[in-house]
Write a protein that holds these residues in place. Structure first.
Motif, PDB file in Angstrom:
ATOM      1  N   TYR A   1      24.655 -77.869 118.634  1.00 21.78           N
ATOM      2  CA  TYR A   1      25.439 -76.684 118.549  1.00 21.78           C
ATOM      3  C   TYR A   1      26.033 -76.510 117.280  1.00 21.78           C
ATOM      4  N   ALA A   2      26.329 -77.229 116.380  1.00 17.83           N
ATOM      5  CA  ALA A   2      26.676 -77.146 115.278  1.00 17.83           C
ATOM      6  C   ALA A   2      25.706 -76.732 114.211  1.00 17.83           C
ATOM      7  N   ASP A   3      24.396 -77.176 114.240  1.00 11.15           N
ATOM      8  CA  ASP A   3      23.270 -76.390 113.571  1.00 11.15           C
ATOM      9  C   ASP A   3      23.131 -75.186 113.971  1.00 11.15           C
ATOM     10  N   GLU A   4      23.013 -74.922 115.350  1.00 15.40           N
ATOM     11  CA  GLU A   4      22.798 -73.698 115.751  1.00 15.40           C
ATOM     12  C   GLU A   4      23.865 -72.623 115.476  1.00 15.40           C
ATOM     13  N   GLY A   5      24.856 -73.031 115.273  1.00 17.44           N
ATOM     14  CA  GLY A   5      26.232 -72.281 114.855  1.00 17.44           C
ATOM     15  C   GLY A   5      26.012 -71.634 113.435  1.00 17.44           C
ATOM     16  N   LEU A   6      25.697 -72.823 112.629  1.00 20.52           N
ATOM     17  CA  LEU A   6      25.492 -72.543 111.151  1.00 20.52           C
ATOM     18  C   LEU A   6      24.346 -71.620 110.784  1.00 20.52           C
ATOM     19  N   SER A   7      23.343 -71.880 111.665  1.00 18.56           N
ATOM     20  CA  SER A   7      22.290 -70.975 111.560  1.00 18.56           C
ATOM     21  C   SER A   7      22.437 -69.420 111.712  1.00 18.56           C
TER      22      SER A   7
ATOM     23  N   ALA B   1      28.072 -67.836 116.261  1.00 16.56           N
ATOM     24  CA  ALA B   1      28.138 -68.863 115.165  1.00 16.56           C
ATOM     25  C   ALA B   1      29.468 -69.275 115.442  1.00 16.56           C
ATOM     26  N   LYS B   2      30.403 -68.916 115.725  1.00 14.45           N
ATOM     27  CA  LYS B   2      31.864 -69.504 116.028  1.00 14.45           C
ATOM     28  C   LYS B   2      31.710 -70.301 117.283  1.00 14.45           C
ATOM     29  N   LEU B   3      31.253 -69.561 118.280  1.00 10.35           N
ATOM     30  CA  LEU B   3      31.093 -70.303 119.691  1.00 10.35           C
ATOM     31  C   LEU B   3      30.575 -71.653 119.550  1.00 10.35           C
ATOM     32  N   GLY B   4      29.315 -71.588 118.752  1.00 15.36           N
ATOM     33  CA  GLY B   4      28.420 -72.853 118.672  1.00 15.36           C
ATOM     34  C   GLY B   4      29.169 -73.903 118.038  1.00 15.36           C
ATOM     35  N   ALA B   5      29.910 -73.653 116.972  1.00 20.16           N
ATOM     36  CA  ALA B   5      30.782 -74.542 116.295  1.00 20.16           C
ATOM     37  C   ALA B   5      31.908 -75.295 117.330  1.00 20.16           C
ATOM     38  N   ASP B   6      32.476 -74.360 117.898  1.00 20.54           N
ATOM     39  CA  ASP B   6      33.659 -74.658 118.795  1.00 20.54           C
ATOM     40  C   ASP B   6      32.923 -75.519 120.038  1.00 20.54           C
ATOM     41  N   ILE B   7      31.898 -75.238 120.444  1.00 23.35           N
ATOM     42  CA  ILE B   7      31.433 -75.957 121.640  1.00 23.35           C
ATOM     43  C   ILE B   7      30.778 -77.115 120.962  1.00 23.35           C
ATOM     44  N   SER B   8      30.569 -77.571 119.628  1.00 19.97           N
ATOM     45  CA  SER B   8      30.039 -78.879 119.305  1.00 19.97           C
ATOM     46  C   SER B   8      31.440 -79.665 119.276  1.00 19.97           C
TER      47      SER B   8
ATOM     48  N   TYR C   1      28.338 -68.114 125.145  1.00 22.74           N
ATOM     49  CA  TYR C   1      27.536 -68.344 124.218  1.00 22.74           C
ATOM     50  C   TYR C   1      25.938 -67.703 124.264  1.00 22.74           C
ATOM     51  N   ALA C   2      25.679 -67.969 125.711  1.00 22.66           N
ATOM     52  CA  ALA C   2      24.375 -67.435 126.321  1.00 22.66           C
ATOM     53  C   ALA C   2      24.343 -65.958 126.268  1.00 22.66           C
ATOM     54  N   LEU C   3      25.527 -65.167 126.499  1.00 24.50           N
ATOM     55  CA  LEU C   3      25.570 -63.636 126.458  1.00 24.50           C
ATOM     56  C   LEU C   3      25.411 -63.155 125.273  1.00 24.50           C
TER      57      LEU C   3
END
Length: 614
Positions: free
Chosen positions: A118-124, A97-104, A84-86
């Motif tokens: 992480y869900a909000d960041e993923g949607l953004s 976006a996909k990783l943010g959702a899966d991390i949440s 996610y950081a990379l």
């Protein structure tokens, strides 16, 4: 595969690592665990051998999904957060976006704050990318967070959650052709229907059934088992709750018929449908139908359990092999660092020799001694590392074998054969006396207890509340069997949290001993009493369970036994489990004490269990 071969031919290591990562994710969707693990680990090895953040990002993503697949959430989060950081650094909004959702999802339900973050960041990130596939994936993560809040008691968020999912459905209808993951579409409809069903009453039946119908179409059209299963199950549960048993029965039978016509049957779904049909038959007191459905339920539930057990063992093997390889990689990395240091030292020696020949002999002599010591050190360290790996492999295999063997013996010994024989004999007697209501009550309790024992024997931990429910069911069965010849009480100290986790099925063998060897032999005029209490020692992280009875006592019980060599198998296995727990908590132990006659003529036995809280 063609892209991988082309990258190998061109010698492009970055593309080779990324192609292996994509192949790993392809085999993940196909449920090919060995191929999934092979390509993920190959991608990770190649990425770590080159300086490419892009390759490392994809490799860590593949490893994260591998660890998540084998239920290693901690390692999965470690790899996902690196990827996610990379991807954030590279401004790859679609992947972020996909990783943010899966991390949440991985942080749920332990940290709602991080789930939301992480869900909000993923949607953004998804909305920045403009990719409908990523947007739907991220919206499902946010919707899951809102649904969890509603389920946790924040009913004021229900309308917000429904509105969010209706907006998601509108988005799907506009972009359905651009969304490849049809299972996510089905999940959106299922989640909306679940919100309606669990929301304020009366529910919006038209919207609820419409969402399920669309989910059912998706499940059938694309062969998505989970979507089809959830759609049929929710609809059936709705009609059962409504009291419309005929419609519910028709739906479950339709689902069974559909499954029977497929080339690969979903045993989990078939077992669930027959279990629902059993419940309907029980409500209508149709015992013949109940027996018929129960026969099929047992058949498919056994098949489901076999599949689940096979999957658990397969995941355990994969997890062990992956961890073993990671240890080896770390060892090789350490050896490479030492080799680089030696290389630098060699350059230093060359520079010294070039400065002046006058010091050549002295420098050569001391440097040779230094290299010899370094070589001895490296050889010794390599030997130590190899020994550690051998010990780790041996200990892991022994612990896994010991644990599986102990759990298997515990499952086979929990339900005492004498108790099962007596229970069935009592049911037969009730039927012969035509006392059908009592027989059905007894049979229902016995079936519920048997299922609980089977389910909990496969779990690592259960809550104290679940353990108490199982004990109450078992004790009530014993009361029915022994004609209410004893009473019981269960007391919890005010400081004890019923949601704390303990090892399953640890207390029941001692309850069984207290009833069979203490209370059952009492004279007819004596009323038995079984007391169970729970206290917590927070400093020692222990739950103290005290079991006390006013039975005949240990000495009298031993005199009544005809076979002195007999010992309860479940009690012996419980002792072995306590010994295993000593590795994690040295305070785990068992104390048994005989109660002597008091001034009221009372006697009995007291057992104290010191159980580690997990």
């Amino acid at each position: 595969m063609a892209a991988l071969q082309a990258s190998q031919k061109d010698g492009n290591k970055e593309d080779e690592a990324i192609c292996n990562a994509y192949l790993a994710l392809t085999h993940k969707r196909l449920l090919h665990l060995k191929e999934f693990m092979k390509y993920a680990e190959t991608s990770y090895d190649i990425a770590n051998s080159i300086k490419s953040n892009r390759a490392k990002a994809f490799a860590n993503t593949a490893m994260g999904y591998l660890k998540s697949y084998t239920d290693d959430k901690s390692q999965a989060l470690t790899f996902f957060l690196k990827a996610y950081a990379l991807f954030n650094t590279m401004q790859s909004d679609d992947q972020s976006a996909k990783l943010g959702a899966d991390i949440s999802y991985l942080f749920s339900p332990n940290s709602q704050e991080k789930v939301k973050k992480y869900a909000d960041e993923g949607l953004s990130f998804a909305e920045k990318s403009g990719n409908p596939e990523s947007i739907l994936h991220a919206r499902l993560a946010v919707g899951s967070y809102l649904s969890d809040l509603v389920a946790a008691g924040e009913t004021n968020r229900w309308q917000e959650a429904v509105s969010f999912f209706n907006q998601t459905i509108t988005f799907i209808e506009k972009n359905e052709a651009k969304i490849d993951s049809k299972s996510n579409i089905g999940v959106a409809y299922i989640n909306l229907a679940a919100l309606y069903m669990n929301g304020p009453k009366p529910i919006d039946e038209q919207a609820f059934l419409l969402a399920l119908e669309k989910a059912l179409i998706i499940g059938k059209q694309y062969g998505i088992k989970s979507v089809y299963r959830s759609s049929m199950g929710l609809r059936g549960q709705y009609y059962v709750a409504k009291g419309d048993y005929r419609t519910a029965e028709s739906l479950f039978k339709e689902g069974i018929s559909y499954q029977q016509n497929l080339p690969y049957k979903d045993n989990y779904l078939l077992a669930a449908f027959y279990d629902c049909l059993k419940n309907i038959a029980a409500e209508e007191k149709d015992y013949k139908a109940y027996h018929e459905y129960d026969t099929f339920f047992i058949k498919y539930n056994t098949l489901k359990y076999d599949e689940s057990t096979q999957q658990i063992l397969q995941n355990a093997d994969a997890k062990y092999e992956s961890e073993k390889k990671m240890v080896r990689i770390q060892q090789l990395e350490q050896e490479n660092k030492l080799q680089k240091k030696n290389q630098l030292l060699g350059y230093g020696i060359s520079a010294v020799l070039l400065i002046g020949l006058i010091f050549m002999y002295r420098s050569y002599y001391f440097r040779q001694r230094y290299h010899q010591k370094r070589e001895d050190f490296l050889q010794q360290q390599q030997a130590n590392n190899e020994l550690k790996m051998e010990l780790l492999e041996k200990e892991t295999l022994e612990n896994l074998a010991e644990k599986l063997s102990l759990e298997r013996r515990l499952l086979q010994s929990q339900m005492d054969p004498h108790f099962i024989f007596n229970a069935l004999g009592n049911i037969q007697g009730m039927i012969l006396r035509k006392d059908m209501d009592l027989a059905v009550l007894y049979l229902g309790k016995f079936a519920k207890l048997s299922r609980k024992v089977l389910e909990q024997s496969r779990m690592e931990t259960i809550t104290l509340e679940e353990e108490i429910q199982t004990l109450e069911n078992y004790i009530e069965l014993q009361q029915l069997r022994l004609n209410q010849s004893f009473d019981y009480q269960i007391a919890l100290a005010s400081s004890v949290d019923e949601q704390l986790h303990i090892p399953p099925l640890l207390i029941q063998p001692f309850i069984e001993n207290a009833i069979e060897h203490g209370l059952k032999p009492l004279e007819a005029f004596q009323k038995g009493m079984l007391s169970i209490s729970f206290e917590e020692e927070q400093e020692e992280n222990l739950l103290i369970c005290t079991i006390k009875d006013n039975g005949i006592g240990l000495t009298a019980s031993r005199k009544q036994k005809t076979d002195d060599s007999h010992r309860s198998l479940s009690t012996k296995i419980t002792d072995e489990r306590l010994l295993l727990m000593l590795k994690d908590n040295s305070q785990a132990k068992l104390e048994v004490r005989e109660l002597t006659l008091d001034h009221d003529g009372q006697q009995g036995c007291m057992v104290t269990l010191y159980i580690p809280i997990l």
